[in-house]
Design an enzyme around this catalytic site. Sequence first.
Site, PDB file in Angstrom:
ATOM      1  N   TYR A 233       4.631 -18.896 -70.919  1.00  0.00           N
ATOM      2  CA  TYR A 233       5.835 -19.229 -71.701  1.00  0.00           C
ATOM      3  C   TYR A 233       7.048 -18.729 -70.932  1.00  0.00           C
ATOM      4  O   TYR A 233       7.242 -17.511 -70.789  1.00  0.00           O
ATOM      5  CB  TYR A 233       5.753 -18.590 -73.082  1.00  0.00           C
ATOM      6  CG  TYR A 233       4.627 -19.161 -73.927  1.00  0.00           C
ATOM      7  CD1 TYR A 233       4.781 -20.386 -74.564  1.00  0.00           C
ATOM      8  CD2 TYR A 233       3.416 -18.490 -74.066  1.00  0.00           C
ATOM      9  CE1 TYR A 233       3.759 -20.931 -75.326  1.00  0.00           C
ATOM     10  CE2 TYR A 233       2.378 -19.026 -74.831  1.00  0.00           C
ATOM     11  CZ  TYR A 233       2.555 -20.245 -75.454  1.00  0.00           C
ATOM     12  OH  TYR A 233       1.534 -20.774 -76.204  1.00  0.00           O
TER      13      TYR A 233
ATOM     14  N   TYR B 144       9.433 -24.291 -62.307  1.00  0.00           N
ATOM     15  CA  TYR B 144      10.543 -24.393 -63.259  1.00  0.00           C
ATOM     16  C   TYR B 144      11.843 -23.962 -62.601  1.00  0.00           C
ATOM     17  O   TYR B 144      11.852 -23.159 -61.654  1.00  0.00           O
ATOM     18  CB  TYR B 144      10.317 -23.456 -64.457  1.00  0.00           C
ATOM     19  CG  TYR B 144       9.126 -23.812 -65.300  1.00  0.00           C
ATOM     20  CD1 TYR B 144       9.249 -24.691 -66.365  1.00  0.00           C
ATOM     21  CD2 TYR B 144       7.874 -23.247 -65.038  1.00  0.00           C
ATOM     22  CE1 TYR B 144       8.153 -25.002 -67.160  1.00  0.00           C
ATOM     23  CE2 TYR B 144       6.776 -23.557 -65.821  1.00  0.00           C
ATOM     24  CZ  TYR B 144       6.921 -24.434 -66.878  1.00  0.00           C
ATOM     25  OH  TYR B 144       5.846 -24.740 -67.658  1.00  0.00           O
TER      26      TYR B 144
ATOM     27  N   ASP C 247       9.112 -28.241 -73.997  1.00  0.00           N
ATOM     28  CA  ASP C 247       9.804 -28.055 -75.278  1.00  0.00           C
ATOM     29  C   ASP C 247      10.882 -29.120 -75.439  1.00  0.00           C
ATOM     30  O   ASP C 247      11.315 -29.741 -74.468  1.00  0.00           O
ATOM     31  CB  ASP C 247      10.461 -26.665 -75.327  1.00  0.00           C
ATOM     32  CG  ASP C 247       9.418 -25.567 -75.494  1.00  0.00           C
ATOM     33  OD1 ASP C 247       8.295 -25.890 -75.914  1.00  0.00           O
ATOM     34  OD2 ASP C 247       9.735 -24.407 -75.186  1.00  0.00           O
TER      35      ASP C 247
END
Length: 489
Positions: A445, A372, A303
């Site tokens: 997500y 992440y 993103d």
Amino acid sequence: MKNQDLVNYLRECGVCLFCQLRYLKARGNEYQNRRQYLEKVNVEYKDETESSSDPAHKKKRQNVCPTCLDLFSKRFKDQLVQAILDTDIAKYECDGIVVAISIPIVLQLRQLSMWYALLDKFEKNFHQDRAPDVSLKEAIKLILHPTICENLKKKYDIDNGLMININLCHELENEEIARLEKLNNVAYPPKTGHKLEPISRSLIEKKYTPLRVSSELFKKTFSVPPSIPNESLKLDSISLVGPTAYVAGRYRKVSRKLSHTPWVLNGKRVMDDSIEEIIIRYIATYFCEDRTKINFMSSGREDVDVRCLGTGRPFVLEISNAFRTSLPPEQARQMEEYIDASQKVSVRNLQVVSRDDLSHIKMGEEQKRKCYRALCQLDGFATADILEKLNLPKGFEIQQKTPIRVLHRRPLHTRPRAVYSLKASVYAQNKRLLILDVVTQAGTYIKELVHGEFGRTTPSVSSLIGQPVDIVALDVMEIDLDWPPAVTF
Ligand SMILES: [Zn+2]
């Protein structure tokens, strides 16, 4: 039929030496060693470029060849080579070329006409359904390709060569096509309710042989043997298309205000720049002129507000019509330095790869693991209980509905996704902040995994600890794809 009789007849018709060899079925270097070959097949050698004392003879020899329209003449070859040299071919840094010559239909008709003529003259020596000559297409390969390669000092390279597209035309083209249309109407009358098939090269190849269209019918429209025209072929256009270069590397995104590709909303740029544009900006000019034709591909994306750290994300640029297909290490390093100077993106391991390597980027997106690091905010201080609940080294499975924020471009589904591991620690300077290290299946997500999006993702970090959690910042730490290989300088 003796070879000499055949050649004598062809010479009477004004056919050039190269075409004579085509009708003698020469399929190799005979076109280069013409005299030797003719002597071998017992034909008297006569070269039309040699001067002759007989003026009548000389006049005849200077005629435009009725079967190739001088396609193989020295004059035309020279003209062709010069026209290629006059293009911007010097810009292209490649050793190999591919030549594609598009010939007018009038040339095809002339081969056909000579076929009927040879059947008339020598009857059983030729077939009604098998062409009497080495086709123009084959002869172009045998005669013109070597000449062009030799003059340009390039080798013929069908896989990676610079494509030279050559279009030829002739003044009789439209007139002869119009005649063929009339003939076609009679030879292949359209069935009621059906349209007439338009005239094309393949139509002639498929439907026009002496076996399928009678000699009488053909002769009503076309002269047999083909007449000697006034004009030879002309060059209509030449265009060059360079090979496609593939440049791969890994990028790190160090800005939280940068989109992946140009972000345009209602015709206006939302952000000035993008990863794609920064990378292309410093690489394009070395490889091509038109950067809008460059295709940027990466193994996933992040993103706008997410950084990509660690060893970065693999990407490839597909550069069509490239001037060159190699990238010297010094040049690659300089490009990397320019991109680094943007302070938004950093690139490593820039290198040219092969087309087959693209599979690395494209395959197995779903199977890949993504690592992440998320900075998250709690309402209160982090407790030992919270840290324990969020310490899940064996992972868990979640059900994730398509997030509302991407519903405008993705269909609504509920997908199972694997969280392979989760680990939380407290941010030293602020006890309300948690650092979450999470490894997930590709396509998860992460923002929604953290806050749960009103129960659209279950379980979530928020539901695991029974209180709201906000995501403050997110970084991609590692992409599970060991490609392209590291470059060492
Ligand atoms: Zn010819």
